[in-house]
Scaffold this active site. Sequence first.
Site, PDB file in Angstrom:
ATOM      1  N   TYR A   1     -14.178  83.271  84.916  1.00  0.00           N
ATOM      2  CA  TYR A   1     -13.534  83.385  85.475  1.00  0.00           C
ATOM      3  C   TYR A   1     -12.021  83.138  85.926  1.00  0.00           C
ATOM      4  O   TYR A   1     -11.864  82.237  85.174  1.00  0.00           O
ATOM      5  CB  TYR A   1     -14.206  84.056  86.988  1.00  0.00           C
TER       6      TYR A   1
ATOM      7  N   ASP B   1      -9.210  81.469  88.097  1.00  0.00           N
ATOM      8  CA  ASP B   1      -8.762  80.320  88.831  1.00  0.00           C
ATOM      9  C   ASP B   1      -7.354  79.994  88.974  1.00  0.00           C
ATOM     10  O   ASP B   1      -7.064  79.466  87.975  1.00  0.00           O
ATOM     11  CB  ASP B   1      -9.947  79.052  88.935  1.00  0.00           C
TER      12      ASP B   1
ATOM     13  N   GLU C   1     -11.232  79.801  83.847  1.00  0.00           N
ATOM     14  CA  GLU C   1     -12.042  79.718  83.883  1.00  0.00           C
ATOM     15  C   GLU C   1     -13.187  79.400  82.911  1.00  0.00           C
ATOM     16  O   GLU C   1     -14.019  80.464  83.709  1.00  0.00           O
ATOM     17  CB  GLU C   1     -11.912  78.445  85.236  1.00  0.00           C
TER      18      GLU C   1
ATOM     19  N   HIS D   1     -12.523  69.474  85.696  1.00  0.00           N
ATOM     20  CA  HIS D   1     -13.572  69.252  86.723  1.00  0.00           C
ATOM     21  C   HIS D   1     -14.618  69.086  86.363  1.00  0.00           C
ATOM     22  O   HIS D   1     -15.389  69.622  85.722  1.00  0.00           O
ATOM     23  CB  HIS D   1     -13.758  69.751  87.965  1.00  0.00           C
TER      24      HIS D   1
ATOM     25  N   ASN E   1     -18.456  67.989  87.303  1.00  0.00           N
ATOM     26  CA  ASN E   1     -19.764  68.247  88.565  1.00  0.00           C
ATOM     27  C   ASN E   1     -21.155  67.437  87.947  1.00  0.00           C
ATOM     28  O   ASN E   1     -21.341  67.363  87.253  1.00  0.00           O
ATOM     29  CB  ASN E   1     -19.700  69.648  88.825  1.00  0.00           C
TER      30      ASN E   1
END
Lengths: 63, 548
Positions: free
Chosen positions: B129, B131, B136, B192, B194
């Site tokens: 999508y 971002d 991203e 990032h 997670n």
Amino acid sequence: MAGQEHVQRRREDEEPPESAPPAAAPSAQARDAEVDSLLEEIDEVLESNAESFVRGFVQKGGQ
Amino acid sequence: MGIETEFGIVEPGRPQANPMLLSSTVVSAYAALVAGPGRARWDYEDEDPLADARGFRLQRAAAHPSLLTDDPTRPAPSGDDPVGTVDDAAGRDEVPPQLGATHRERPAVEEYDDPGAATTILSNGARFYVDHAHPEYSSPEVTGPRAGVVWDKAGEEVALRAVRALASTPGLPDVVLYKNNVDGKGASYGTHENYLVDRAVRFDVLAAALIPFLVTRQVFTGAGRVGLGQAGQAAGFQISQRADYIEAEVGLETTLRRPIVNTRDEPHADRTRWRRLHLIIGDATLLEVSTWLRLGTTSAVLWLVEQARTRPDLLAAVGALALADPVAEVREVSRDLSLTHRLTLEDGRRLTALEVQRAYLDAVRAAMSAEVGTEPDDETAAVLARWDSVLSRLAEDPVLCAREVEWVAKLRLLEGMRRRDHLAWDNPRLAAMDIQWSDVRPERGLYHRLLAADAVERLVDPAEVAAAVAEPPADTRAYFRGTVVRRYGAQVRAASWDSVVLDVPGLPTLQRIPLRDPWRGTRAHVGALLEECADAGELVARLTPSSS
């Protein structure tokens, strides 16, 4: 193109048979040679006008 | 665990091109590429009620909870109904995490967010999508670092295919994507990580235990960067792309005053049981070993912190590593190519980054031997062994890790160029190499040239990566999400990390399937069920005990 010159040069370099490669950990010299051959490969694809390429690489900030 | 990657984006020859529109074009191109026959995926977002909801986010965000009710037996209002049946939204995650609170001061956002915010959920369980101003790729949830590498690499392939699709479509702009984090002019965009962490771990304990680790892990996770300072004000090379943009120890922001440990508490799962640790300090890495070690070592440290909940003594050695000035040390470590800089600890000791890392490794090993019956699984054992070996070799001579550690591989190439052509660090050819390093196109990207020349180590089979472009991991809820998208794509109205919303013809309302437990929805759990259901209607019927 600049890249093709490098291709030809490399072929000439490779013509004479090399002596056997060292078996032990590569010396600094051998490492340099390895990097040099990588660089020749990369010369072919590097942006020809580095300055304008770098100037044109403008991004918006993200996260 | 999983990795989100914001790609750098350029339309060659048009630096002034609108990056948000370009990013949207990239995402839409990929969506069109993978759309099933007869499906107009190109305009998908315009027809998707969820996307509409995002477009009118402020008015309709409140409607999401009622639209996406947790109870599959309870009819949800249709997307067109007025808000009014909102149930308790507390503790419920918004569906589109990417467009949540984007604290950005960019006027263009208003125009752009509406129709242009392309988003697509891939059959491998990932989300691709827009971002901010970047495409991203958010990888699906995986359970180990090796799988993390596979689905991260799959994201590079997705980016490449999108680039190729645009290049072969007349009338659409050519776009190049870069898997890096800086433009050298002040902008940074993130990669990032997670990690699912036990909610019972106190956040302050978690943050304190992680900070010295995160400050120093860049010695093997850094991607390398030409330029010093956020805008590259000074010439030179540093270990990390991200280091100069880290300005706080702990905090919520991701776009300014970026912290070492991010406090975003958006678990995308049952928040009474888990938190999602969201790390924004890392660099995008192309070298598979770098990515693998980044995920594997961080995960090992998190394991340690979780164990210490019942055995606080296990964290004693790590607790003693607290740094006097962590934020300043991020930059110091990044600039210390010799890896000899000594970080000042709160207790007055002065250790190198390698020594700090060694202390973490020792603590993890000690905890494993202290825990009766905690034999590390094979992959964990492999991570610890490689961590050990890389730390030793970096101490001896960093160039010994040129096949595994990205900044070393990059620096070696740059130093070779400097030596051969007598270039100073401010020569634009070096900055160009740094950027081109991460070009996703194999014929142009310098990383790819090194890979082709067997100058960097491969960890995963390219065939496995190719499969992962379409296939989800089998052992997390991503399996359900991805398989539903693949099998019933036309009936998937929306999906998020912890839900799938189906639009079944003939049913008066949308149907939401919550996925609050990341471990449910695996192939073992739902594989047979999904195979048996020919369409989304059957699936809904099977999942709704009270109906039919």
